[in-house]
Design a protein around this motif. Structure first.
Motif, PDB file in Angstrom:
ATOM      1  N   ASN A 177     -24.716  62.167  68.977  1.00  8.79           N
ATOM      2  CA  ASN A 177     -23.794  61.219  68.347  1.00  8.79           C
ATOM      3  C   ASN A 177     -24.206  59.819  68.787  1.00  8.79           C
ATOM      4  OD1 ASN A 177     -21.636  60.136  66.955  1.00  8.79           O
ATOM      5  ND2 ASN A 177     -20.176  60.526  68.609  1.00  8.79           N
ATOM      6  N   ILE A 178     -25.192  59.275  68.099  1.00  9.26           N
ATOM      7  CA  ILE A 178     -25.803  58.015  68.538  1.00  9.26           C
ATOM      8  C   ILE A 178     -26.223  57.195  67.329  1.00  9.26           C
ATOM      9  CG2 ILE A 178     -28.081  59.104  68.713  1.00  9.26           C
ATOM     10  CD1 ILE A 178     -28.750  57.255  70.997  1.00  9.26           C
ATOM     11  N   SER A 179     -26.237  55.877  67.477  1.00  9.15           N
ATOM     12  CA  SER A 179     -26.775  54.996  66.432  1.00  9.15           C
ATOM     13  C   SER A 179     -27.543  53.862  67.094  1.00  9.15           C
ATOM     14  CB  SER A 179     -25.652  54.438  65.552  1.00  9.15           C
ATOM     15  OG  SER A 179     -24.811  53.591  66.290  1.00  9.15           O
ATOM     16  N   PHE A 180     -28.576  53.389  66.409  1.00 10.80           N
ATOM     17  CA  PHE A 180     -29.407  52.308  66.951  1.00 10.80           C
ATOM     18  C   PHE A 180     -30.158  51.629  65.807  1.00 10.80           C
ATOM     19  CE2 PHE A 180     -31.670  56.329  67.191  1.00 10.80           C
ATOM     20  CZ  PHE A 180     -32.877  56.051  66.593  1.00 10.80           C
ATOM     21  N   PRO A 181     -30.572  50.368  65.992  1.00 10.91           N
ATOM     22  CA  PRO A 181     -31.303  49.654  64.937  1.00 10.91           C
ATOM     23  C   PRO A 181     -32.810  49.925  64.993  1.00 10.91           C
ATOM     24  CG  PRO A 181     -30.834  48.148  66.731  1.00 10.91           C
ATOM     25  CD  PRO A 181     -30.229  49.474  67.120  1.00 10.91           C
ATOM     26  N   MET A 182     -33.434  49.863  63.836  1.00 21.55           N
ATOM     27  CA  MET A 182     -34.881  50.061  63.725  1.00 21.55           C
ATOM     28  C   MET A 182     -35.417  49.131  62.645  1.00 21.55           C
ATOM     29  SD  MET A 182     -36.979  53.541  62.664  1.00 21.55           S
ATOM     30  CE  MET A 182     -36.293  53.626  60.995  1.00 21.55           C
ATOM     31  N   PHE A 183     -36.518  48.453  62.941  1.00 22.40           N
ATOM     32  CA  PHE A 183     -37.222  47.714  61.892  1.00 22.40           C
ATOM     33  C   PHE A 183     -38.292  48.654  61.342  1.00 22.40           C
ATOM     34  CE2 PHE A 183     -40.131  44.961  59.744  1.00 22.40           C
ATOM     35  CZ  PHE A 183     -39.336  43.955  59.209  1.00 22.40           C
ATOM     36  N   TYR A 184     -38.146  49.037  60.072  1.00 25.67           N
ATOM     37  CA  TYR A 184     -39.039  50.032  59.474  1.00 25.67           C
ATOM     38  C   TYR A 184     -40.208  49.350  58.767  1.00 25.67           C
ATOM     39  CZ  TYR A 184     -40.697  53.729  56.347  1.00 25.67           C
ATOM     40  OH  TYR A 184     -41.481  54.632  55.666  1.00 25.67           O
ATOM     41  N   ILE A 185     -41.418  49.832  59.063  1.00 24.33           N
ATOM     42  CA  ILE A 185     -42.631  49.364  58.391  1.00 24.33           C
ATOM     43  C   ILE A 185     -43.225  50.549  57.638  1.00 24.33           C
ATOM     44  CG2 ILE A 185     -44.902  48.314  58.670  1.00 24.33           C
ATOM     45  CD1 ILE A 185     -43.912  47.211  61.358  1.00 24.33           C
ATOM     46  N   PRO A 186     -43.264  50.521  56.306  1.00 23.99           N
ATOM     47  CA  PRO A 186     -43.802  51.644  55.533  1.00 23.99           C
ATOM     48  C   PRO A 186     -45.263  51.925  55.866  1.00 23.99           C
ATOM     49  CG  PRO A 186     -42.577  50.137  54.121  1.00 23.99           C
ATOM     50  CD  PRO A 186     -42.736  49.451  55.444  1.00 23.99           C
ATOM     51  N   ALA A 187     -45.662  53.162  55.653  1.00 24.77           N
ATOM     52  CA  ALA A 187     -46.992  53.608  56.057  1.00 24.77           C
ATOM     53  C   ALA A 187     -48.105  52.801  55.417  1.00 24.77           C
ATOM     54  CB  ALA A 187     -47.161  55.093  55.716  1.00 24.77           C
ATOM     55  N   GLU A 188     -47.920  52.408  54.144  1.00 26.72           N
ATOM     56  CA  GLU A 188     -49.017  51.701  53.476  1.00 26.72           C
ATOM     57  C   GLU A 188     -49.300  50.346  54.108  1.00 26.72           C
ATOM     58  OE1 GLU A 188     -45.402  51.314  50.622  1.00 26.72           O
ATOM     59  OE2 GLU A 188     -46.243  52.754  52.044  1.00 26.72           O
ATOM     60  N   HIS A 189     -48.320  49.750  54.803  1.00 28.22           N
ATOM     61  CA  HIS A 189     -48.552  48.482  55.479  1.00 28.22           C
ATOM     62  C   HIS A 189     -49.342  48.690  56.773  1.00 28.22           C
ATOM     63  CE1 HIS A 189     -46.006  47.103  52.468  1.00 28.22           C
ATOM     64  NE2 HIS A 189     -44.899  46.876  53.128  1.00 28.22           N
TER      65      HIS A 189
END
Length: 373
Positions: A177-189
């Motif tokens: 039961n956890i939440s956290f922020p993530m900056f997502y970079i798609p694979a093609e980048h």
């Protein structure tokens, strides 16, 4: 039509038996030696498959099954064992300093991404199920932020973030039961920072992802200043470090952001191919940001080759930041032998006569030490 512009002097023969005496001559950029080590484990099936594929250019069809560049008719790539081998087919041409043959110019991992946009997401785990949704703002007041590296999709990136949080993050009472922020970079980048595609199929670029990340850096700096909050702890994985470097360069040019002292960074298996990790660490110091006690952790082939080429500069940059003795000792122990081998290989390249240089395979054979990763 635009024909590829290359110089024979920039290439070496792939091997002794690809000099054109039996079949086509096959040439290759010598700079692809460390790049190949960074992409593929030397002990793997993929390594043998890619090298055998390049060797096969002496007699195999160069057109069948190839992807062609619409602007440069001589440029192609083919897929082999999950990798893209890029090459140029050259015939005799009066305006070019080249010999006829196949010129291998790049090798990349094949990744298509999942169609998601780069940016801030909130990752939640409830009852063993992970989900992600847009964060909704560009300032982060949580304790930490994860930036992914080379992952197939956002679900894989969230899994990787959770693993890092378990090993290096703060204590958590309930991991289900956890939440956290993530900056997502798609694979093609992360795949050489952009796919080789035609203009009508290319969408968001790595540069746009870096612009978004730069806004997170600047807006979070302002928000944490106003709240008198402790610095945001970043965990940056793999190729995500290159996008972070681009974002930091954007911030450096922004007259409105003088400092990033509300940020501190940990880098896991970092890959910074363009400017080098040492340059990025120096920029972090210039902006008064910091790196944590374990600043750089590297345990895979992608970062091993990248770090080995820049080892002395990285250790020097870490030494100028605080409390990094563990990182410096770790990197020196892991990669000093490989770094020395790469430097030794580079010294073999200079020479006025391209035909007298050692071949690609001969140079690889001088890298005698076995990586410790």
């Amino acid at each position: 039509m635009t024909f590829p512009k290359i110089s024979r002097n920039d290439f070496i023969y792939y091997s002794k038996d690809t000099k054109g005496e039996a079949g086509r001559a096959v040439y290759i950029y010598p700079s692809l030696i460390p790049h190949l080590y960074s992409l593929i484990s030397p002990a793997s099936h993929e390594w043998n498959s890619v090298l055998a594929f390049i060797r096969g250019f002496t007699s195999a069809s160069v057109d069948a099954g190839s992807y062609d560049n619409i602007e440069n008719p001589g440029r192609h790539f083919k897929l082999i064992a999950g990798f893209e081998v890029y090459y140029i087919v050259m015939q005799s041409h009066p305006d070019q300093d080249v010999s006829p043959g196949i010129y291998v110019t790049d090798i990349r991992k094949t990744l298509l991404g999942d169609g998601k946009s780069s940016g801030l997401y909130k990752v939640k785990k409830r009852g063993g199920m992970l989900s992600s949704m847009p964060y909704g703002k560009s300032e982060v007041l949580d304790k930490g932020l994860f930036v992914n590296g080379l992952e197939a999709d956002i679900a894989s990136a969230a899994d990787a973030a959770l693993d890092r949080l378990r090993k290096y993050g703060q204590a958590v009472d309930d991991w289900d039961n956890i939440s956290f922020p993530m900056f997502y970079i798609p694979a093609e980048h992360c795949n050489e920072l952009g796919r080789w595609v035609t203009p009508d199929t290319k969408h968001e670029s790595a540069a746009e992802a870096a612009q978004k990340l730069a806004k997170v850096l600047s807006d979070t700096q302002g928000a944490r200043k106003r709240e008198n909050a402790v610095p945001l702890s970043w965990s940056v994985e793999g190729e995500g470090a290159e996008v972070l470097r681009m974002a930091i360069d954007i911030v450096k040019k922004d007259s409105g952001t003088k400092t990033l002292d509300k940020h501190t960074f940990k880098l896991f298996n970092p890959v910074v191919p363009r400017a080098g990790l040492s340059s990025m660490l120096k920029s972090i110091k210039e902006l008064c940001a910091d790196v944590e006690t374990i600043a750089v952790v590297s345990k895979n082939t992608s970062s091993a080759a990248n770090i080995s080429l820049d080892l002395s500069g990285i250790c020097g940059a870490l030494n100028s930041l605080r409390n990094n003795e563990k990182s410096i000792s770790h990197l020196s122990d892991m990669f000093s032998d490989l770094s020395a081998d790469f430097q030794k290989a580079k010294k073999l390249l200079p020479g006025s006569d391209p035909d007298a240089r050692p071949t690609f395979v001969e140079i690889m054979n001088t890298i005698a030490s076995k990586p410790k990763w």
